[in-house]
Motif scaffolding. Structure first.
Motif, PDB file in Angstrom:
ATOM      1  N   VAL A 163       0.843  -1.201   0.000  1.00 36.46           N
ATOM      2  CA  VAL A 163       0.000   0.000   0.000  1.00 36.46           C
ATOM      3  C   VAL A 163       0.879   1.253   0.000  1.00 36.46           C
ATOM      4  O   VAL A 163       0.619   2.199  -0.754  1.00 36.46           O
ATOM      5  CB  VAL A 163      -0.976  -0.004   1.203  1.00 36.46           C
ATOM      6  CG1 VAL A 163      -1.703   1.324   1.315  1.00 36.46           C
ATOM      7  CG2 VAL A 163      -1.973  -1.151   1.065  1.00 36.46           C
ATOM      8  N   GLU A 164       1.931   1.258   0.801  1.00 30.18           N
ATOM      9  CA  GLU A 164       2.848   2.405   0.844  1.00 30.18           C
ATOM     10  C   GLU A 164       3.507   2.635  -0.513  1.00 30.18           C
ATOM     11  O   GLU A 164       3.633   3.781  -0.963  1.00 30.18           O
ATOM     12  CB  GLU A 164       3.926   2.192   1.906  1.00 30.18           C
ATOM     13  CG  GLU A 164       3.464   2.431   3.314  1.00 30.18           C
ATOM     14  CD  GLU A 164       4.583   2.201   4.329  1.00 30.18           C
ATOM     15  OE1 GLU A 164       5.765   2.449   4.003  1.00 30.18           O
ATOM     16  OE2 GLU A 164       4.258   1.777   5.450  1.00 30.18           O
ATOM     17  N   GLN A 165       3.947   1.558  -1.162  1.00 29.72           N
ATOM     18  CA  GLN A 165       4.587   1.674  -2.478  1.00 29.72           C
ATOM     19  C   GLN A 165       3.599   2.199  -3.519  1.00 29.72           C
ATOM     20  O   GLN A 165       3.957   3.030  -4.363  1.00 29.72           O
ATOM     21  CB  GLN A 165       5.157   0.321  -2.926  1.00 29.72           C
ATOM     22  CG  GLN A 165       6.383  -0.098  -2.182  1.00 29.72           C
ATOM     23  CD  GLN A 165       7.546   0.834  -2.454  1.00 29.72           C
ATOM     24  OE1 GLN A 165       7.771   1.278  -3.578  1.00 29.72           O
ATOM     25  NE2 GLN A 165       8.279   1.162  -1.414  1.00 29.72           N
ATOM     26  N   ALA A 166       2.366   1.702  -3.483  1.00 21.84           N
ATOM     27  CA  ALA A 166       1.348   2.183  -4.427  1.00 21.84           C
ATOM     28  C   ALA A 166       1.101   3.680  -4.223  1.00 21.84           C
ATOM     29  O   ALA A 166       0.989   4.433  -5.191  1.00 21.84           O
ATOM     30  CB  ALA A 166       0.058   1.383  -4.268  1.00 21.84           C
ATOM     31  N   GLY A 199      -9.714   6.584  -1.291  1.00 22.88           N
ATOM     32  CA  GLY A 199      -9.233   6.821  -2.652  1.00 22.88           C
ATOM     33  C   GLY A 199      -7.840   7.418  -2.735  1.00 22.88           C
ATOM     34  O   GLY A 199      -7.373   7.731  -3.826  1.00 22.88           O
ATOM     35  N   ARG A 200      -7.171   7.597  -1.589  1.00 22.99           N
ATOM     36  CA  ARG A 200      -5.786   8.108  -1.646  1.00 22.99           C
ATOM     37  C   ARG A 200      -4.900   7.141  -2.416  1.00 22.99           C
ATOM     38  O   ARG A 200      -3.991   7.559  -3.118  1.00 22.99           O
ATOM     39  CB  ARG A 200      -5.227   8.333  -0.236  1.00 22.99           C
ATOM     40  CG  ARG A 200      -5.694   9.639   0.354  1.00 22.99           C
ATOM     41  CD  ARG A 200      -4.992  10.002   1.640  1.00 22.99           C
ATOM     42  NE  ARG A 200      -3.543  10.093   1.494  1.00 22.99           N
ATOM     43  CZ  ARG A 200      -2.694   9.762   2.454  1.00 22.99           C
ATOM     44  NH1 ARG A 200      -3.129   9.309   3.615  1.00 22.99           N
ATOM     45  NH2 ARG A 200      -1.397   9.876   2.265  1.00 22.99           N
ATOM     46  N   VAL A 201      -5.171   5.852  -2.243  1.00 22.34           N
ATOM     47  CA  VAL A 201      -4.526   4.826  -3.060  1.00 22.34           C
ATOM     48  C   VAL A 201      -5.612   4.247  -3.951  1.00 22.34           C
ATOM     49  O   VAL A 201      -6.613   3.730  -3.461  1.00 22.34           O
ATOM     50  CB  VAL A 201      -3.899   3.709  -2.193  1.00 22.34           C
ATOM     51  CG1 VAL A 201      -3.453   2.539  -3.057  1.00 22.34           C
ATOM     52  CG2 VAL A 201      -2.729   4.259  -1.404  1.00 22.34           C
ATOM     53  N   LYS A 202      -5.409   4.395  -5.256  1.00 20.50           N
ATOM     54  CA  LYS A 202      -6.358   3.809  -6.197  1.00 20.50           C
ATOM     55  C   LYS A 202      -6.151   2.304  -6.188  1.00 20.50           C
ATOM     56  O   LYS A 202      -5.020   1.822  -6.230  1.00 20.50           O
ATOM     57  CB  LYS A 202      -6.136   4.369  -7.597  1.00 20.50           C
ATOM     58  CG  LYS A 202      -6.473   5.828  -7.705  1.00 20.50           C
ATOM     59  CD  LYS A 202      -6.225   6.349  -9.096  1.00 20.50           C
ATOM     60  CE  LYS A 202      -6.557   7.815  -9.126  1.00 20.50           C
ATOM     61  NZ  LYS A 202      -5.684   8.578  -9.975  1.00 20.50           N
ATOM     62  N   ALA A 203      -7.253   1.568  -6.124  1.00 19.41           N
ATOM     63  CA  ALA A 203      -7.146   0.115  -6.034  1.00 19.41           C
ATOM     64  C   ALA A 203      -8.337  -0.540  -6.718  1.00 19.41           C
ATOM     65  O   ALA A 203      -9.416   0.048  -6.818  1.00 19.41           O
ATOM     66  CB  ALA A 203      -7.077  -0.309  -4.571  1.00 19.41           C
ATOM     67  N   LEU A 204      -8.118  -1.755  -7.166  1.00 22.01           N
ATOM     68  CA  LEU A 204      -9.169  -2.544  -7.810  1.00 22.01           C
ATOM     69  C   LEU A 204      -9.097  -3.959  -7.260  1.00 22.01           C
ATOM     70  O   LEU A 204      -8.028  -4.588  -7.274  1.00 22.01           O
ATOM     71  CB  LEU A 204      -8.982  -2.553  -9.331  1.00 22.01           C
ATOM     72  CG  LEU A 204     -10.011  -3.349 -10.136  1.00 22.01           C
ATOM     73  CD1 LEU A 204     -11.419  -2.750  -9.983  1.00 22.01           C
ATOM     74  CD2 LEU A 204      -9.608  -3.387 -11.606  1.00 22.01           C
TER      75      LEU A 204
END
Length: 158
Positions: free
Chosen positions: A39-42, A65-70
């Motif tokens: 998560v930190e790397q993303a 949404g701070r980290v976009k994820a699917l």
């Protein structure tokens, strides 16, 4: 999604990372990476996080949404995972990248790879490419033709 979209795949999605590269997208995969590190790397790189780990999506940084994820459903085959990502994010097929590392491929003159290319590939192929990231030499042999056919079939269905 913009043309510059790139991905970070969790430990369960190494095969998807390779297919995303074949479809033209930069996708990182690090076996055994801790979820927090992933998560930190993303977040640090602006990559879209792809995961089949449901609890990962309960993290506030992903919920907000701070980290976009699917979320990628677990029961899908690697090609169905690719189809799912491309459909959900409305991604077109692009020029392929190195399936080993995701680096961009640059065409190199045939005469410069005489000593490096396998004799059969050198004899039968007119074009060769080199990965800008890992320096691997590539050509359109039978394996690449199979990959291309699968991607073309996927594009028709998606």
């Amino acid at each position: 999604m913009t043309d510059e979209v790139s991905f970070y795949c969790d430990a369960m999605l190494g095969g998807l990372a390779r297919w995303l590269r074949a479809a033209g997208y930069d996708a990182l995969f690090e076996y055994g990476i801790d979820d927090s590190d992933l998560v930190e790397q993303a977040l640090a790189t602006g990559r879209v996080l792809l995961s089949s780990d449901g609890p990962m999506f309960e993290r506030n940084i992903i919920k907000t949404g701070r980290v976009k994820a699917l979320f990628i459903p677990r029961q899908l085959s690697k090609l169905d995972q690719l189809r799912f990502v491309m459909r959900e994010l409305k991604l077109p097929l692009r020029q392929p990248r190195c399936m080993a590392c995701g680096g961009q491929l640059a065409e190199v003159p045939k005469h410069t790879v005489t000593a490096e290319a396998p004799p059969l590939a050198y004899r039968n192929c007119e074009k060769f490419w080199r990965c800008a990231r890992c320096d691997k030499l590539l050509w359109h042999g039978t394996q690449w033709m199979k990959i291309t056919r699968r991607l073309e079939e996927l594009a028709k269905i998606a």
